[in-house]
Enzyme design. Sequence first.
Site, PDB file in Angstrom:
ATOM      1  N   LYS A  11       0.855  -1.197   0.000  1.00  0.00           N
ATOM      2  CA  LYS A  11       0.000   0.000   0.000  1.00  0.00           C
ATOM      3  C   LYS A  11       0.886   1.240   0.000  1.00  0.00           C
ATOM      4  O   LYS A  11       2.016   1.235   0.485  1.00  0.00           O
ATOM      5  CB  LYS A  11      -0.969  -0.005   1.184  1.00  0.00           C
ATOM      6  N   ASP A 140      -3.512  -1.457  10.215  1.00  0.00           N
ATOM      7  CA  ASP A 140      -3.560  -1.344   8.753  1.00  0.00           C
ATOM      8  C   ASP A 140      -4.165  -2.557   8.048  1.00  0.00           C
ATOM      9  O   ASP A 140      -4.456  -2.487   6.856  1.00  0.00           O
ATOM     10  CB  ASP A 140      -2.151  -1.131   8.190  1.00  0.00           C
TER      11      ASP A 140
END
Length: 287
Positions: A11, A140
């Site tokens: 990401k 996350d």
Amino acid sequence: MKKFRIKSFCKINLTLKVFKRFKTNYHNIESLITFCNLYDVITVRKIKGLSDKIKFSGKFKNKINKKSNTITKVLHLLRERNFFKDQAFKIDIQKNIPHGSGLGGGSSNAASLLNFFNSKMDLKINKTLLNKIARQIGFDVPINLEKKNTLLTNKEGKILRLNNKFRLNILIVYPNIICSTRKIFTRNKKFTLSKSQSNYYTKNKKKLINFLKKERNDLEEIVVKFYPKVGKIIDFIRLQNDCYFSRITGSGSACIGIFSNQKSAVSAKKLIRSKFPNHWCFVSKTI
């Protein structure tokens, strides 16, 4: 037994604002997140016996805790909820995403494995529970459950998925510095005081770029303070031809540059390799 191969994508935090710190020491943050074609490769197969066999390989396998990591946490939490009965696994993780870089490799590994077990082993875990388990592994991890452009809002970690594609040309530079997320957030003194109007939802690429150029990562200042080398890399990327902006991703230490075209990103990569020969570089396109 059949072996399954999973891609676990990294990401990218295009923006990151820290609004305030709660009494629990967690932070209220807002971040625009995308993904690119950099991924770890996870292979999974069932094995006989009572013990899992977990192996990390690849360029970035070092300094990962082999006894306690996001893979072991996934297995532990699923067994704790009785989704597995007397079943062990052989899991190999080829680490292509730098460890401790702010690229979310460990979180992505956990999310990819959760999705795999849920679909291939027909665990029938609903979305709410899947997100709850993911959050137990790490802050996350829920973000990585879907490979979509995502806005992490400043409303207690609420996640909004965006359907529009960004398709940004990105250069990633990792200076071989492992940043502790806990350390960076704890020492950070820079906070965003008010929420600004966003253009996250625009389908006009020019408007999106202009908006992103004005944005920042609130953690960058403290990361550069601890690791001045990171600041030098950001400045060097920013000076390259056709670079819109450069900043860290996540809590660092990886630095990103967004370019108007891929050719310029590749040229910048060559120059950076010449100036910083020990740094790892990667050029890709975001989703």
